[in-house]
Write a protein that holds these residues in place. Sequence first.
Motif, PDB file in Angstrom:
ATOM      1  N   UNK A   5      17.443  45.228   2.080  1.00  0.00           N
ATOM      2  CA  UNK A   5      16.348  44.923   1.016  1.00  0.00           C
ATOM      3  C   UNK A   5      17.020  43.736   0.025  1.00  0.00           C
ATOM      4  N   UNK A   6      18.353  43.893  -0.073  1.00  0.00           N
ATOM      5  CA  UNK A   6      19.001  42.679  -0.847  1.00  0.00           C
ATOM      6  C   UNK A   6      18.957  41.318  -0.115  1.00  0.00           C
ATOM      7  N   UNK A   7      19.361  41.486   1.425  1.00  0.00           N
ATOM      8  CA  UNK A   7      19.230  40.416   2.150  1.00  0.00           C
ATOM      9  C   UNK A   7      17.701  39.646   2.123  1.00  0.00           C
ATOM     10  N   UNK A   8      16.888  40.328   2.137  1.00  0.00           N
ATOM     11  CA  UNK A   8      15.555  40.238   2.176  1.00  0.00           C
ATOM     12  C   UNK A   8      15.025  39.540   0.852  1.00  0.00           C
ATOM     13  N   UNK A  15      15.684  31.230  -0.059  1.00  0.00           N
ATOM     14  CA  UNK A  15      15.323  30.333   1.361  1.00  0.00           C
ATOM     15  C   UNK A  15      16.803  30.045   1.956  1.00  0.00           C
ATOM     16  N   UNK A  16      17.584  30.989   1.939  1.00  0.00           N
ATOM     17  CA  UNK A  16      18.812  30.726   2.594  1.00  0.00           C
ATOM     18  C   UNK A  16      19.167  31.926   3.631  1.00  0.00           C
ATOM     19  N   UNK A  17      19.737  31.692   4.673  1.00  0.00           N
ATOM     20  CA  UNK A  17      20.125  32.517   5.522  1.00  0.00           C
ATOM     21  C   UNK A  17      21.801  33.088   5.242  1.00  0.00           C
ATOM     22  N   UNK A  18      22.031  34.285   5.875  1.00  0.00           N
ATOM     23  CA  UNK A  18      23.497  34.508   5.698  1.00  0.00           C
ATOM     24  C   UNK A  18      24.193  33.963   6.748  1.00  0.00           C
ATOM     25  N   UNK A  19      25.619  33.650   6.336  1.00  0.00           N
ATOM     26  CA  UNK A  19      26.603  33.175   7.380  1.00  0.00           C
ATOM     27  C   UNK A  19      27.663  34.030   7.378  1.00  0.00           C
ATOM     28  N   UNK A  20      28.069  34.144   8.641  1.00  0.00           N
ATOM     29  CA  UNK A  20      29.223  35.344   8.942  1.00  0.00           C
ATOM     30  C   UNK A  20      30.601  34.391   9.397  1.00  0.00           C
ATOM     31  N   UNK A  21      31.449  33.951   8.447  1.00  0.00           N
ATOM     32  CA  UNK A  21      32.435  33.092   8.936  1.00  0.00           C
ATOM     33  C   UNK A  21      33.798  33.660   9.170  1.00  0.00           C
ATOM     34  N   UNK A  22      33.941  35.216   9.308  1.00  0.00           N
ATOM     35  CA  UNK A  22      35.054  35.860   9.429  1.00  0.00           C
ATOM     36  C   UNK A  22      35.003  36.537  10.735  1.00  0.00           C
ATOM     37  N   UNK A  31      25.849  34.486   1.402  1.00  0.00           N
ATOM     38  CA  UNK A  31      24.778  33.430   1.273  1.00  0.00           C
ATOM     39  C   UNK A  31      25.364  32.375   0.461  1.00  0.00           C
ATOM     40  N   UNK A  32      25.225  31.082   0.895  1.00  0.00           N
ATOM     41  CA  UNK A  32      25.635  29.704   0.545  1.00  0.00           C
ATOM     42  C   UNK A  32      24.292  29.108  -0.310  1.00  0.00           C
ATOM     43  N   UNK A  33      24.719  28.483  -1.485  1.00  0.00           N
ATOM     44  CA  UNK A  33      23.611  27.536  -2.045  1.00  0.00           C
ATOM     45  C   UNK A  33      23.496  26.408  -0.898  1.00  0.00           C
ATOM     46  N   UNK A  34      22.378  25.920  -0.800  1.00  0.00           N
ATOM     47  CA  UNK A  34      22.138  24.797   0.184  1.00  0.00           C
ATOM     48  C   UNK A  34      22.956  23.718  -0.001  1.00  0.00           C
ATOM     49  N   UNK A  35      23.577  23.386  -1.367  1.00  0.00           N
ATOM     50  CA  UNK A  35      24.367  22.066  -1.651  1.00  0.00           C
ATOM     51  C   UNK A  35      25.964  22.561  -1.479  1.00  0.00           C
ATOM     52  N   UNK A  36      26.138  23.714  -0.913  1.00  0.00           N
ATOM     53  CA  UNK A  36      27.401  24.183  -0.782  1.00  0.00           C
ATOM     54  C   UNK A  36      27.575  24.331   1.003  1.00  0.00           C
TER      55      UNK A  36
END
Length: 50
Positions: A5-8, A15-22, A31-36
């Motif tokens: 529910x939080x991700x939705x 309007x952002x998608x999760x990133x899984x960097x690790x 979830x990153x701000x579009x400018x970051x």
Amino acid sequence: MNRTELEKYIRNSYGTEPDYPWIKYPNYGVFRHSSNKNGLPGADENKNEP
């Protein structure tokens, strides 16, 4: 509110998608701000390990 529910909510509100960097923690999303979109220092350092 559960994780799904939080991700939705974040997707719909920002309007952002999760990133899984690790690699060590594949379920830890950010979830990153579009400018970051530069990422975090060291986040990719282990990607070339077997």
